[in-house]
Design an enzyme around this catalytic site. Structure first.
Site, PDB file in Angstrom:
ATOM      1  N   CYS A 118      36.230  40.543  39.878  1.00  0.00           N
ATOM      2  CA  CYS A 118      37.385  41.433  39.797  1.00  0.00           C
ATOM      3  C   CYS A 118      38.247  40.964  38.629  1.00  0.00           C
ATOM      4  O   CYS A 118      38.609  39.781  38.563  1.00  0.00           O
ATOM      5  CB  CYS A 118      38.184  41.393  41.098  1.00  0.00           C
ATOM      6  SG  CYS A 118      39.713  42.364  41.047  1.00  0.00           S
TER       7      CYS A 118
ATOM      8  N   HIS B 193      31.888  40.408  48.229  1.00  0.00           N
ATOM      9  CA  HIS B 193      31.736  39.472  47.118  1.00  0.00           C
ATOM     10  C   HIS B 193      31.368  38.100  47.677  1.00  0.00           C
ATOM     11  O   HIS B 193      31.665  37.784  48.824  1.00  0.00           O
ATOM     12  CB  HIS B 193      33.033  39.378  46.308  1.00  0.00           C
ATOM     13  CG  HIS B 193      33.272  40.577  45.447  1.00  0.00           C
ATOM     14  ND1 HIS B 193      33.708  40.496  44.150  1.00  0.00           N
ATOM     15  CD2 HIS B 193      33.128  41.898  45.693  1.00  0.00           C
ATOM     16  CE1 HIS B 193      33.833  41.700  43.628  1.00  0.00           C
ATOM     17  NE2 HIS B 193      33.486  42.580  44.554  1.00  0.00           N
TER      18      HIS B 193
END
Length: 321
Positions: free
Chosen positions: A250, A219
């Protein structure tokens, strides 16, 4: 079980990129995306050269309402025959539901968090409970002739527990391999990895998991996503997950921004002389379409700058060191 070769032989330099935006990316969007738009965007990604796309999730609809139309999406997409359709499965009930749609997908992903706290917050189970179920589910996945993929989330740090010992992560990976997983992805779920650690970790993971496809999932929460991908590549990892437009994040916890952008990852590798098999222009077009569909500016660099445009006299030349 087929063996995966993590080496690059001779002059061949190639990586495999799986697109996870239609699942990992869309699930973080607050406004419901119409099913027809999802289908159009997934079809565009298939035309861009992506050979594996994570299309849907069999998580309960009340947990992730955005993905409640997963069956409709699976049935509605029109992808080339050589594009594998992947689904995420959280538990045995999810697997039961998925197998009712068996004809519409090719790969199944099971997952666990390396962090007890994140695993409880994410799926309300201990790591041990999850892995016990994985052993039963893995056999069913393999028996169905599906490609069994696995993901260890929070592999590089947990926002609740801090550092996650690499031994714990690699032990979970070995348990997945014993359960029949052909591929194991390591997720930087909230963007806590750094390039030096990525290099050490992937070198160790490849050594510990012979014959398993080792995949990096970074990420860009703190702007280190591409640097981490480069470090993993140099350590021998040639399989990556990314999300067009840098969509994603998330749901647990809030503030965990998106995956590295597929178009940025492909652009970096192309400039390095590494083949991805992707039509970068088409990936950028799909990301621009997603941006227009969502009605907000996305974080990808390539949808602003476009591909690197070398002059004709520069094409094919190596850059000076």
């Amino acid at each position: 079980m087929p063996q995966y070769d993590n080496t690059i032989e001779g002059e061949t330099r190639r990586v495999h990129i799986r697109e996870v935006g239609p699942r990992d990316g869309f699930q973080n969007e607050p406004e419901t995306i119409p099913t027809s738009d999802k289908i159009r965007l997934i079809n565009a990604l298939g035309r861009a050269g992506l050979k594996r796309i994570e299309v849907a999730s069999f998580v309960r609809p009340d947990v992730l309402p955005q993905l409640a139309d997963g069956v409709e999406v699976l049935r509605g997409i029109d992808l080339p025959d050589d594009v594998a359709r992947q689904v995420l499965i959280p538990n045995s009930r999810g697997l039961d539901n998925a197998l009712r749609q068996r004809e519409y997908f090719d790969e199944a992903t099971l997952f666990v968090s390396a962090s007890q706290t994140h695993n409880r917050k994410n799926i309300n189970r201990t790591v041990e409970e999850t892995m016990g179920e994985v052993r039963r589910m893995g056999k069913r996945v393999v028996d169905e002739g599906l490609r069994f993929c696995a993901v260890v989330a929070t592999s590089f740090g947990c926002p609740y527990e801090g550092r996650v010992p690499p031994e714990r992560v690699l032990d979970l990976a070995e348990q997945f391999a014993e359960a029949g997983a052909m591929e194991i992805g390591f997720g930087d779920t909230t963007g806590m990895c750094n390039p030096a650690y990525a290099s050490r970790f992937f070198a160790a993971a490849i050594e510990r998991l012979p014959g398993i496809e080792v995949t990096a999932h970074f990420h860009n929460t703190r702007g280190q996503g591409l640097a981490n991908a480069y470090a993993a590549f140099e350590a021998g990892c040639h399989s990556f997950e990314s999300s067009f437009g840098e969509l994603g994040g998330c749901p647990v916890p809030k503030g965990s921004t998106g995956n590295i952008a597929t178009e940025d990852l492909a652009s970096m590798f192309h400039e390095m002389g590494v083949d991805t098999g992707l039509d970068l222009g088409r990936v950028i077009e799909a990301a621009l379409d997603a941006q227009a569909t969502l009605g907000r500016k996305l974080s990808s660099h390539s949808i602003v700058a476009g591909p690197v445009a070398w002059s004709p006299r520069d094409r094919g030349r190596s850059l000076p060191c």
